[in-house]
Design a protein around this motif. Structure first.
Motif, short mmCIF file in Angstrom:
data_model
loop_
_atom_site.label_atom_id
_atom_site.label_comp_id
_atom_site.label_asym_id
_atom_site.label_seq_id
_atom_site.Cartn_x
_atom_site.Cartn_y
_atom_site.Cartn_z
N PRO A 1 0.83 -1.20 0.00
CA PRO A 1 0.00 0.00 0.00
C PRO A 1 0.87 1.25 0.00
O PRO A 1 1.89 1.31 0.68
CB PRO A 1 -0.80 -0.12 1.30
N GLU A 2 0.45 2.24 -0.78
CA GLU A 2 1.21 3.50 -0.79
C GLU A 2 0.83 4.36 0.40
O GLU A 2 1.61 5.19 0.86
CB GLU A 2 0.92 4.26 -2.09
N VAL A 3 -0.39 4.17 0.84
CA VAL A 3 -0.90 5.01 1.93
C VAL A 3 -1.51 4.11 2.99
O VAL A 3 -2.18 3.12 2.66
CB VAL A 3 -2.00 5.97 1.40
N LEU B 1 -15.85 -1.97 3.07
CA LEU B 1 -14.96 -2.45 4.11
C LEU B 1 -13.66 -1.66 4.19
O LEU B 1 -12.91 -1.60 3.22
CB LEU B 1 -14.63 -3.92 3.88
N PRO B 2 -13.38 -1.06 5.33
CA PRO B 2 -12.03 -0.52 5.54
C PRO B 2 -11.05 -1.69 5.62
O PRO B 2 -11.45 -2.86 5.65
CB PRO B 2 -12.14 0.18 6.90
N THR B 3 -9.76 -1.39 5.70
CA THR B 3 -8.75 -2.43 5.84
C THR B 3 -8.72 -2.96 7.27
O THR B 3 -8.52 -4.15 7.50
CB THR B 3 -7.37 -1.86 5.46
N GLY C 1 -9.17 1.70 9.66
CA GLY C 1 -7.93 1.88 8.91
C GLY C 1 -8.12 1.65 7.43
O GLY C 1 -8.89 0.77 7.02
N HIS C 2 -7.46 2.45 6.63
CA HIS C 2 -7.52 2.29 5.18
C HIS C 2 -6.10 2.17 4.63
O HIS C 2 -5.23 2.96 4.98
CB HIS C 2 -8.20 3.49 4.51
N GLU C 3 -5.90 1.21 3.75
CA GLU C 3 -4.60 1.06 3.09
C GLU C 3 -4.82 0.87 1.60
O GLU C 3 -5.81 0.26 1.19
CB GLU C 3 -3.84 -0.15 3.66
N GLY C 4 -3.91 1.38 0.80
CA GLY C 4 -4.02 1.20 -0.65
C GLY C 4 -3.35 2.33 -1.38
O GLY C 4 -2.46 3.01 -0.85
#
Lengths: 537, 537
Positions: A288-290, A317-319, A351-354
């Motif tokens: 993930p970049e962020v 869905l968040p991470t 949390g969010h990733e991607g």
């Protein structure tokens, strides 16, 4: 918003062996924070803990012929009978395991530790074990909390700890199919570091991440704190190589198929009782970049749980998605850095990733739903605090044990409509049992690992250790398990069965389920050398 | 953009029994479209088909005692030994099945058809079958295309077709957990209609949807045309009730767990060989408010496949995603309404279902990716045409057989990096084998059922039936299966094993996998009465 892809907690090197009586890396251990110490004293009083007993292990119980055979297979440098090697592979890291180790009870110590280099050496060890009727305990990171490393030794000519630490290669990366083949001895951070060289990740972060192994993740159907985004470990696995007493078994023709039952799902969760996993092919993702983690506050656990359910049933869905109840929020146990501060309501970590675009879009959609349901955004500080401390709770447990407070966790999962009753009944069972002798208990809970149809409930319990902590906790744990079973929920969402949950397994999978497990074991391991007494009722 | 939630093809009532020699509902059958007729004549010439043989079935081979026992269980109205009842439950609907039926070969006909009303009656039939050593073939919609209804009868005192048609209730809906419990005899449209009364849907639309049953979906690990959005059937199942010769087996404590191997995955795909599924609890979704299907054109199959892979690996999954190769696109077989029109390149169907907001957001994101990769949007007409004809290909097959053209399908799945080689090898095997006698074949393919790590390849083959169509197709199918196996791919992505794929199963799951299946069967069905000769190598 964090833009580095390798947070320090993720890819730092960790020792491959843990302290025999404590969690993790002695260098990372910290004394109990002053604020927590104050709370503990208020609740339970503080007690001195007995000095660690300095015990001698039972003599090595295998014959010289066996030792010579093992040396011939793995080389003399990889067969160990010294006390330290045996002590380090005695049981896992449940609180009862730690209590026994602290009390000097090393009754489950293996006679010998062998560290094969590859699949063929694993297979040869199994053949030798069949020949001599040795019990074999596959050993990964040693983080098990359900007694999965405490195999039965009665009736066997010895107990061999089959340490997979040297099977630690990234065997193959397929960037078109986005799969990677990993050996089982790789620890979580090691696997992620090897994948990161290719710009890839697995995204599997259970609390045991820093020390647990790929083989263990597979053998126990592990599920990580980012399972909402990355899936459970069993959802990541597309291929397996297994050494069994009857030979090699390879599975994994395709992402999914209809070629009969999916036998991969029979190996996943088999806890070393059917075979030894020597390679795992997993689905991987781009790094993930962020990564952004934030806090949300809910007035009540029920409102927060409804919000979680709304998100997952909307396909949003968040991470990471977890919700602490009022008690856990009040103690800030979800945020070890903040222990001692005042907190009300229920804290949710989202949390969010991607990629930046993915995170931005998903975060906006999630925020809209949560705000619409009455949640209060708390910004990124609580999220960062959670992320920073996400692997540290086991260290806190050691510090609590040091001052005479028994801390243990247990977890289950159920369908959304049954969450309230299960939550109430497990809490009540724990409080009743731990209060029966006039003592008291703090019972905390969070919801995590959300699915469209339900979620997992993760309880943390703190109580005075008292004179007979093992017996005391044993009664409470049994009461909680009975409540779980009475509610038709699972005896474990992600800690597995081991020896601790085995008495409750038949209630969950039925007598026929137990019979099927016995039949599969008898087929693959006819002489019963693999992890005897673990998993199979 | 279609805003009605129940397209006519979805919820129309269909007869619960199909024509014994053809697919589906005789009223829905249509003669070969003129355009297709012309193509066929050009390719293969046209042949008259022999009139349907009017054969008499073998006498009922079970004793009066057995018949009396069955009548005592299910009632005299639900035990049938008439020719029509037996003929309708003879084999499934593969092209070889149809050829045999057309040729009057009813050698696999059951002796008796029993239609139990509930789980207890199913269990009683199994007990009777054990007592008298009768082979039992669980029968749902009868749509099997892999010989799963052609059980071995040698060594048995008779063959009983256990028709589950009367187990057709929606037993429970849990709108909090978003689950529903369905009985196995419900046909696809019946289940969807019952769920639609609650505003819910399953979203499982295999080509057999109009006639296949819930029990069959579970027993064969079915996957529908909307699997990208709704998941495979095995991903939908959270609970199972199974009648086995050793008693009742219930599974389903939680959405997911670590309580040992997930034994639900051992029942799913067991094809009636381990037990009879008498109830299935599935995850359901809200009925989509919007459905939009559109076409995209790609210059080449490789470019289209890369686009599919890019979408799924970006986490951007439409509800429907499929890509026809140049040959399938040229014949417009993906769009039966358009057969005969000219088409070049490769047609991709992209479908979105959900709320208006969900569809709008996902469609915009998908469109951006596809356009960026060089796809040409074709608008909604090709999508609507595909959706309209999505269940009709089996009728077309009957019309082709009527004029002497053998049409059959086969499918597999593999990882993305292996798609090109698998595609080439299976095509080559089919063309080589069907060209060996100087004949020719048209081989078409589409990719569908995408996963992050791979996808399924679905082949349609047309060739002159010739004098010995069964033998001719048998050789071609074997050559294709060998090519699939040589590529390490799966023998079936969603058609199951049955008797047709059984010789290839051990190559996929290994000798140990086959041994495990035998061990599980021996445990649950010790006298081997359940679907003997099906699935288990």
């Amino acid at each position: 918003m964090t833009h580095d892809t390798s947070s320090p907690t993720t890819l730092d090197a960790h020792p491959r062996e843990m302290h025999p009586q404590r969690w993790g890396d002695p260098a990372a251990a910290t004394p109990l924070p002053e604020a927590a110490r104050g709370l503990v004293e208020l609740a339970f009083g503080l007690a001195d803990t007995p000095a660690t007993a300095n015990v001698t292990l039972a003599p090595v119980g295998v014959t010289d012929e066996v030792l010579a055979g093992l040396r011939a297979i793995a080389g003399p440098d990889h067969v160990h009978t010294d006390d330290e090697s045996r002590r380090l592979r005695t049981r896992g890291k449940s609180t009862p395991d730690l209590l026994r180790a602290r009390a000097g009870d090393l009754g489950d110590a293996p006679d010998v530790v062998v560290r094969p280099a590859d699949h063929d050496e694993v297979a040869a060890v199994l053949a030798l074990a069949v020949e001599h009727h040795l019990a074999v305990v596959p050993f990964g990171g040693g983080t098990c909390v359900t007694g999965g490393l405490a195999a039965r030794r009665d009736g066997y000519a010895g107990l061999v700890s089959l340490d997979l630490v040297r099977l630690d290669a990234l065997l193959e990366v397929d960037e078109v199919s986005m799969t990677a083949t990993l050996e089982p001895g790789l620890r979580g951070p090691e696997a992620e570091a090897l994948l990161a060289e290719h710009g890839l990740c697995l995204g599997h972060y259970p609390q045991s991440f820093q020390h647990a192994s790929i083989g263990g993740f597979a053998a126990t159907r592990s599920s990580g704190q980012s399972s909402a985004g990355y899936g459970r470990f069993d959802q990541m696995v597309v291929g397996l190589r297994v050494a069994t007493p009857r030979g090699e078994w390879r599975l994994g023709s395709s992402p999914a198929n209809a070629a009969g039952p999916d036998l991969r799902q029979l190996v996943l969760g088999s806890e070393g009782a059917f075979g030894v996993i020597t390679a795992v092919t997993v689905r991987v993702r781009r790094l993930p970049e962020v990564k952004v983690y934030e806090g949300w506050r809910w007035d009540s656990f029920v409102e927060g749980a409804t919000a979680m359910r709304t998100l997952v049933q909307s396909g949003l869905l968040p991470t990471v998605l977890r919700l602490s109840d009022e008690a856990e929020t009040g103690l800030n146990l979800a945020r070890p850095d903040a222990i001692g501060e005042q907190a009300t309501g229920c804290l949710m970590i989202v949390g969010h990733e991607g990629t930046p675009g993915q995170v931005e879009a998903r975060r906006a959609a999630v925020t809209e739903v949560l705000a619409g349901l009455g949640g209060t955004p708390l910004g990124e500080e609580p999220g960062a605090s959670w992320a920073h401390g996400r692997f540290n709770a086991p260290y806190l447990r050691d510090s609590m044990l040091d001052v005479g407070v028994l801390v243990e966790t247990l977890e289950t999962a159920t369908f959304w409509s049954k969450v309230d009753a299960l939550y109430a009944d497990v809490r009540a069972a724990l409080e009743r049992e731990l209060g029966a002798d006039g003592g008291s208990a703090i019972v905390l809970c969070h919801l995590s690992h959300v699915y469209e149809t339900g979620c997992s409930l993760y309880f943390t319990v703190a109580t005075a250790a008292g004179e007979q902590p093992l017996e005391r906790w044993g009664r409470a744990k049994a009461a909680a398990n009975d409540a779980i079973t009475a509610n038709g929920a699972t005896i474990s969402h992600h800690h597995a069965v081991g020896t601790d949950h085995r008495p409750w397994l038949s209630a969950e999978i039925g007598d026929l389920g137990a019979s099927v497990l016995r039949a599969v074991k008898a087929d693959l391991d006819p002489t019963g050398i693999l992890n005897p007494g673990v998993l199979v009722p």
